[in-house]
Design an enzyme around this catalytic site. Structure first.
Site, PDB file in Angstrom:
ATOM      1  CE  LYS A  34      -2.795  -0.716  -1.882  1.00 57.32           C
ATOM      2  NZ  LYS A  34      -2.214   0.699  -2.091  1.00 57.32           N
TER       3      LYS A  34
ATOM      4  CE1 TYR B 151      -2.677   2.144   3.100  1.00 54.65           C
ATOM      5  CE2 TYR B 151      -5.095   2.065   2.272  1.00 54.65           C
ATOM      6  CZ  TYR B 151      -3.273   1.772   2.455  1.00 54.65           C
ATOM      7  OH  TYR B 151      -3.107   0.616   1.414  1.00 54.65           O
TER       8      TYR B 151
ATOM      9  CG  ASN C  63      -0.256   1.632  -4.737  1.00 57.36           C
ATOM     10  OD1 ASN C  63      -1.194   0.711  -4.420  1.00 57.36           O
ATOM     11  ND2 ASN C  63       0.299   2.519  -4.072  1.00 57.36           N
TER      12      ASN C  63
ATOM     13  CG  HIS D  99      -0.466  -2.517   2.663  1.00 58.19           C
ATOM     14  ND1 HIS D  99       0.241  -0.941   3.044  1.00 58.19           N
ATOM     15  CD2 HIS D  99      -0.155  -3.413   4.006  1.00 58.19           C
ATOM     16  CE1 HIS D  99      -0.026  -0.708   4.212  1.00 58.19           C
ATOM     17  NE2 HIS D  99       0.091  -2.243   4.695  1.00 58.19           N
TER      18      HIS D  99
ATOM     19  CD  GLU E 124      -0.155  -1.762   8.399  1.00 54.89           C
ATOM     20  OE1 GLU E 124       0.222  -2.846   7.234  1.00 54.89           O
ATOM     21  OE2 GLU E 124       0.187  -0.709   8.217  1.00 54.89           O
TER      22      GLU E 124
HETATM   23  P1  RTP Z   1       0.400   1.045   0.885  1.00 53.60           P
HETATM   24  O1  RTP Z   1       0.325   1.752   3.003  1.00 53.60           O
HETATM   25  O2  RTP Z   1      -0.370   1.032   0.510  1.00 53.60           O
HETATM   26  O3  RTP Z   1       1.741  -0.241   1.212  1.00 53.60           O
HETATM   27  O4  RTP Z   1       1.323   1.729   0.248  1.00 53.60           O
HETATM   28  P2  RTP Z   1       2.445   3.189   0.330  1.00 53.60           P
HETATM   29  O5  RTP Z   1       3.017   2.271   2.106  1.00 53.60           O
HETATM   30  O6  RTP Z   1       3.794   2.380  -0.909  1.00 53.60           O
HETATM   31  O7  RTP Z   1       2.494   4.006   0.327  1.00 53.60           O
HETATM   32  P3  RTP Z   1       1.657   5.285   1.963  1.00 53.60           P
HETATM   33  O8  RTP Z   1       2.421   6.783   2.177  1.00 53.60           O
HETATM   34  O9  RTP Z   1       1.213   4.699   3.226  1.00 53.60           O
HETATM   35  O10 RTP Z   1       0.642   5.607   0.522  1.00 53.60           O
HETATM   36  C1  RTP Z   1      -0.794   5.201   1.006  1.00 53.60           C
HETATM   37  C2  RTP Z   1      -1.458   4.563  -0.126  1.00 53.60           C
HETATM   38  O11 RTP Z   1      -2.320   6.384  -0.085  1.00 53.60           O
HETATM   39  C3  RTP Z   1      -1.607   6.659  -1.990  1.00 53.60           C
HETATM   40  N1  RTP Z   1      -0.970   7.785  -2.386  1.00 53.60           N
HETATM   41  N2  RTP Z   1      -1.733   8.505  -3.001  1.00 53.60           N
HETATM   42  N3  RTP Z   1      -1.723  10.919  -4.708  1.00 53.60           N
HETATM   43  C4  RTP Z   1      -0.600  10.778  -3.932  1.00 53.60           C
HETATM   44  O12 RTP Z   1      -0.172  11.597  -3.995  1.00 53.60           O
HETATM   45  C5  RTP Z   1      -0.655   9.272  -2.764  1.00 53.60           C
HETATM   46  N4  RTP Z   1       0.021   8.934  -1.650  1.00 53.60           N
HETATM   47  C6  RTP Z   1      -0.054   7.818  -1.272  1.00 53.60           C
HETATM   48  C7  RTP Z   1      -1.401   4.819  -2.692  1.00 53.60           C
HETATM   49  O13 RTP Z   1      -2.331   4.583  -2.627  1.00 53.60           O
HETATM   50  C8  RTP Z   1      -0.721   4.220  -0.915  1.00 53.60           C
HETATM   51  O14 RTP Z   1      -0.336   3.615  -1.925  1.00 53.60           O
HETATM   52 MG    MG Z   2       2.166   2.240   3.445  1.00 54.85          MG
END
Ligand code: RTP
Ligand code: MG
Length: 141
Positions: free
Chosen positions: A11, A51, A114, A117, A128
């Protein structure tokens, strides 16, 4: 364990920190191979489409804003159990909760910025990878 492919994105925060090489080294040391890679500046439309599952979530606008704030490096990683292995290497979504030694623990500051991804299932990985790469851009080794 089956050979799988997964989509990884380094990212904008991690690209800005000059950590591309260190992050890819972790994938390679864990036995994952890069079979496709490119650097891109995402448009709002491209990031929002990626997303789309989070479209109704309160953090969606910030997420798209962050993902378009600078270039990203998208890669296809291949290897045994690649989807779960990559998620293990990444650590928890919130870097404050990420296990020591994971990419997010070592390179990320906040839940918004973070570092990486990774696809979270085989269905997501398939969608994806196709979202960013055509078949002739993937080079099995
Ligand atoms: P990613 O898709 O980016 O790999 O991350 P992830 O699966 O660990 O998390 P996901 O639930 O898919 O969320 C995508 C991205 O959205 C942001 N996020 N912010 N503020 C919040 O509560 C929140 N929750 C998620 C994060 O940057 C996350 O990587
Ligand atoms: Mg995710």
């Amino acid at each position: 364990m089956a050979t799988e492919r997964t989509l990884s994105i380094i990212k904008p925060d991690a690209v800005a920190k000059n950590a591309i090489g260190e992050i890819i080294a972790r994938f390679e040391k864990a036995g994952l191979q890069v079979v496709a890679a490119k650097m891109l500046q995402l448009s709002e439309e491209k990031a929002g489409g990626f997303y789309a599952e989070h479209k109704e979530r309160p953090f969606f606008k910030d997420l798209v804003g962050f993902m378009t704030s600078g270039p990203v490096v998208v890669q296809v990683l291949e290897g045994n159990d690649a989807i779960a292995k990559n998620r293990d290497l990444m650590g928890a979504t919130n870097p404050k909760e990420a296990a020591p030694g994971t990419i997010r623990a070592d390179f990320a500051e906040t839940i918004d910025a973070n570092a990486v991804h990774g696809s979270d299932s085989s269905a997501s990985a398939e969608r994806e990878i196709a979202y960013f790469f055509s078949a002739d851009e993937i080079c099995p080794r």
